[in-house]
Design an enzyme around this catalytic site. Structure first.
Site, PDB file in Angstrom:
ATOM      1  N   SER A  13      16.325 -52.290  -2.108  1.00 36.71           N
ATOM      2  CA  SER A  13      14.712 -51.616  -2.265  1.00 36.71           C
ATOM      3  C   SER A  13      13.839 -52.474  -3.226  1.00 36.71           C
ATOM      4  CB  SER A  13      14.938 -50.262  -2.940  1.00 36.71           C
ATOM      5  OG  SER A  13      15.466 -50.359  -4.396  1.00 36.71           O
ATOM      6  N   LEU A  84      25.009 -59.731  -5.413  1.00 37.86           N
ATOM      7  CA  LEU A  84      26.387 -59.498  -6.220  1.00 37.86           C
ATOM      8  C   LEU A  84      27.241 -60.790  -6.301  1.00 37.86           C
ATOM      9  CD1 LEU A  84      26.770 -55.766  -5.580  1.00 37.86           C
ATOM     10  CD2 LEU A  84      25.417 -56.877  -7.269  1.00 37.86           C
ATOM     11  N   ILE A  87      26.254 -67.385  -8.361  1.00 38.88           N
ATOM     12  CA  ILE A  87      25.667 -68.660  -7.575  1.00 38.88           C
ATOM     13  C   ILE A  87      26.385 -69.802  -7.944  1.00 38.88           C
ATOM     14  CG2 ILE A  87      23.328 -69.785  -7.337  1.00 38.88           C
ATOM     15  CD1 ILE A  87      23.247 -67.203  -6.207  1.00 38.88           C
ATOM     16  N   HIS A 103      18.857 -57.697 -13.784  1.00 40.68           N
ATOM     17  CA  HIS A 103      19.996 -57.207 -14.007  1.00 40.68           C
ATOM     18  C   HIS A 103      19.753 -55.735 -14.629  1.00 40.68           C
ATOM     19  CE1 HIS A 103      24.367 -56.752 -15.196  1.00 40.68           C
ATOM     20  NE2 HIS A 103      23.808 -56.096 -16.332  1.00 40.68           N
ATOM     21  N   ASP A 144      24.922 -63.669 -15.736  1.00 41.00           N
ATOM     22  CA  ASP A 144      24.173 -62.617 -16.817  1.00 41.00           C
ATOM     23  C   ASP A 144      23.893 -63.556 -18.122  1.00 41.00           C
ATOM     24  OD1 ASP A 144      24.086 -60.746 -14.604  1.00 41.00           O
ATOM     25  OD2 ASP A 144      25.870 -59.884 -15.376  1.00 41.00           O
ATOM     26  N   GLU A 173      12.406 -51.538 -12.800  1.00 43.37           N
ATOM     27  CA  GLU A 173      12.429 -52.591 -11.948  1.00 43.37           C
ATOM     28  C   GLU A 173      11.079 -52.688 -10.982  1.00 43.37           C
ATOM     29  OE1 GLU A 173      17.287 -53.327 -11.499  1.00 43.37           O
ATOM     30  OE2 GLU A 173      16.420 -51.962  -9.959  1.00 43.37           O
TER      31      GLU A 173
HETATM   32  C1  GAR Z   1      19.371 -53.138  -9.020  1.00 47.10           C
HETATM   33  O1  GAR Z   1      19.359 -51.967  -9.851  1.00 47.10           O
HETATM   34  C2  GAR Z   1      19.685 -54.542  -9.676  1.00 47.10           C
HETATM   35  O2  GAR Z   1      19.137 -54.349 -10.789  1.00 47.10           O
HETATM   36  C3  GAR Z   1      21.177 -54.316  -9.656  1.00 47.10           C
HETATM   37  O3  GAR Z   1      21.423 -53.748  -8.373  1.00 47.10           O
HETATM   38  C4  GAR Z   1      20.395 -52.875  -7.862  1.00 47.10           C
HETATM   39  C5  GAR Z   1      20.202 -53.327  -6.266  1.00 47.10           C
HETATM   40  O4  GAR Z   1      19.305 -52.254  -5.741  1.00 47.10           O
HETATM   41  N1  GAR Z   1      21.631 -55.606  -9.585  1.00 47.10           N
HETATM   42  C6  GAR Z   1      22.677 -55.882 -10.187  1.00 47.10           C
HETATM   43  O5  GAR Z   1      23.515 -55.012 -10.742  1.00 47.10           O
HETATM   44  C7  GAR Z   1      23.122 -57.567 -10.465  1.00 47.10           C
HETATM   45  N2  GAR Z   1      24.147 -57.593 -11.440  1.00 47.10           N
HETATM   46  P1  GAR Z   1      18.440 -52.557  -4.604  1.00 47.10           P
HETATM   47  O6  GAR Z   1      19.516 -53.220  -3.542  1.00 47.10           O
HETATM   48  O7  GAR Z   1      18.032 -51.131  -4.260  1.00 47.10           O
HETATM   49  O8  GAR Z   1      17.445 -53.484  -5.043  1.00 47.10           O
END
Ligand code: GAR
Length: 187
Positions: A13, A84, A87, A103, A144, A173
């Site tokens: 998203s 996830l 890198i 994050h 992180d 976000e």
């Molecule tokens: C988001 O909330 C992002 O911040 C988190 O995964 C979600 C992905 O949502 N990222 C992490 O946890 C990275 N450590 P999305 O696929 O709907 O964008």
């Protein structure tokens, strides 16, 4: 024109929000999305948005010079939006201060290996935090721990479930991530 490539692992998203945000801006182009999870939601989103989404493997990420060379042609910046995998150093060295991650917590709290998505929100709930937030940061070799570019917070109620927390985080976000990316890229 600056080019960005987005890496995603799941629903995507944030990736969709970033693509939409830059669609009507003439100065930044999302050239491609890469995903390491077969069947992830991001593939359908990209289909709908008419944006190429390419499946790639952990092996390609870690051991292919071709992959890095390809990225150099496609991107000035790499944006991790719910990506996830760690890198690898080689990629970081090829894009110094040009890989940006989001994050879903206020780093340094709730960061590190295993701290992603709902794991973060469950931990925040368990610890009865009264606020949480988002951190947008450059990527370095430790999960992180790269330099923080931006943070935003949101208040939590006792009654908020981990799912409510996730929703509050997504709202932050969607509001901030594209704008912060733009502020870094367009100097
Ligand atoms: C988001 O909330 C992002 O911040 C988190 O995964 C979600 C992905 O949502 N990222 C992490 O946890 C990275 N450590 P999305 O696929 O709907 O964008």
């Amino acid at each position: 024109m600056k080019k960005i490539v987005v890496f995603a692992s799941g629903s995507g998203s944030n990736a969709e929000n970033i693509i939409n945000y830059f669609n009507d801006k003439g100065n930044v182009l999302v050239t491609k999305v890469y995903c390491n999870k077969k069947g992830a939601g991001i593939f359908n989103r990209c289909k709908r948005l008419n944006k190429e989404c390419v499946l790639f493997s952990k092996n390609e990420l870690f051991s292919s010079d071709d992959f890095i060379n390809q990225l150099k042609k496609e991107a000035d910046y790499i944006v991790l939006a719910g990506f996830l995998l760690k890198i690898p150093s080689k990629l970081i060295e090829s894009f110094p201060d040009k890989i940006i991650n989001i994050h879903p917590a206020l780093l340094p709290k709730y960061g590190g290996k295993g701290m992603y998505g709902m794991n973060v929100h469950n931990a925040v709930k368990e610890n009865k935090e009264t606020e949480t937030g988002i951190t947008i940061h450059f990527v370095n070799e430790n999960y992180d721990e790269g330099a923080i570019i931006f943070q935003a917070t949101t208040k939590l109620e006792d009654t908020d479930s981990p799912e409510d927390i996730a929703q509050k985080i997504h709202t932050l976000e969607y509001e901030h991530f594209p704008k912060v990316i733009a502020s870094v890229i367009i100097q």
